[in-house]
Motif scaffolding. Structure first.
Motif, short mmCIF file in Angstrom:
data_model
loop_
_atom_site.label_atom_id
_atom_site.label_comp_id
_atom_site.label_asym_id
_atom_site.label_seq_id
_atom_site.Cartn_x
_atom_site.Cartn_y
_atom_site.Cartn_z
N ALA A 253 0.85 -1.18 0.00
CA ALA A 253 0.00 0.00 0.00
C ALA A 253 0.89 1.24 0.00
CB ALA A 253 -0.92 0.01 1.22
N PRO A 254 0.49 2.29 -0.73
CA PRO A 254 1.27 3.52 -0.75
C PRO A 254 0.80 4.48 0.34
CG PRO A 254 -0.39 3.62 -2.45
CD PRO A 254 -0.58 2.30 -1.75
N PHE A 255 1.75 5.16 0.96
CA PHE A 255 1.45 6.18 1.95
C PHE A 255 2.01 7.52 1.50
CE2 PHE A 255 0.58 2.59 4.58
CZ PHE A 255 -0.25 3.04 5.59
N ALA A 256 1.34 8.60 1.89
CA ALA A 256 1.82 9.95 1.65
C ALA A 256 1.54 10.78 2.90
CB ALA A 256 1.14 10.58 0.43
N GLN A 257 2.59 11.30 3.50
CA GLN A 257 2.45 12.13 4.69
C GLN A 257 1.63 11.44 5.78
OE1 GLN A 257 4.27 14.87 4.91
NE2 GLN A 257 4.96 14.58 2.80
N GLY A 258 1.87 10.15 5.97
CA GLY A 258 1.21 9.42 7.05
C GLY A 258 -0.15 8.86 6.73
#
Length: 218
Positions: free
Chosen positions: A125-130
């Motif tokens: 899964a991708p995360f961005a800024q938490g």
């Protein structure tokens, strides 16, 4: 109905706050120093004398690579810090295998998170800024076929959820309500046979949405 659960089994493994100011030793027989002035490589040990962790500090804060070990000597984790916060790749190991890896930026998840089972990818899964941001995939082991997928934007479930059988056919989907419904309520759960024909459906009241993260520090 399936959903993603939050687990914290190893949360205490790492810490990012300022080190205690009580006297500490840089190694088993090193000189006592104030912990808030620790600079350089610091080795901590289990009561048995085996190495527990080797970490780099700058002025009492973790800064650089930290490598942890289990009591039996096996590698447990590799982490990177900047000024006391996780920043960069983090890898967690179990029984000699890479178990999970994710990147951090300023103490928050940022980048792809991947879970493994004996070298095979089981979740990504991708995360961005938490926040979850993009397609979440859950795979069958050991085939690698998609078991479940869902799309997130800024931590919010957007697509509903799709669940597949081991042969690759869509078993059911959870159809999410539109933007006028702020509580992640689902309209309908629709079941299919292997030919793609709808065999039954039912209405769903609510769909709990959290994150299935095994023991990653946060």
């Amino acid at each position: 109905m399936t959903f993603l659960l939050l687990l914290w089994s190893f949360r205490a493994v790492l810490f990012t706050e300022l080190v205690s100011v009580r006297p500490a030793r840089c190694a088993a027989h090193g000189p006592a120093v104030r912990a808030d002035t620790l600079t350089g490589q610091v080795t901590t040990r289990y009561p048995s004398g085996k190495i527990k962790e080797v970490a780099t500090y700058a002025h009492g804060l973790r800064h650089g690579l930290a490598t942890g070990y289990n009591p039996n000597g096996d590698l447990h984790h590799e982490a990177h810090y900047q000024n006391g916060e996780l920043d960069g790749p983090f890898r967690l190991y179990r029984k000699g295998y890479l178990f999970q890896e994710i990147s951090y930026r300023e103490g928050r998840y940022h980048g792809p998170w991947v879970a493994y089972r004996k070298g095979r990818k089981t979740i990504e899964a991708p995360f961005a800024q938490g926040q979850l941001d993009g397609w979440y995939y859950d795979y069958y082991y050991p085939s690698g076929r998609i078991r479940r997928k869902a799309f997130y934007r800024n931590g919010t479930l957007v697509s509903g959820e799709y669940c597949y059988g081991k042969d690759g056919y869509l078993q059911y989907e959870l159809i999410k309500a539109g933007p006028t419904n702020p509580h992640n309520r689902l309209l309908e759960q629709v079941f299919y046979d292997q030919s793609g024909r709808v065999i039954r459906s039912k209405f769903i009241d609510t769909f709990p949405v959290t994150t299935y993260l095994f023991g990653l520090p946060r």
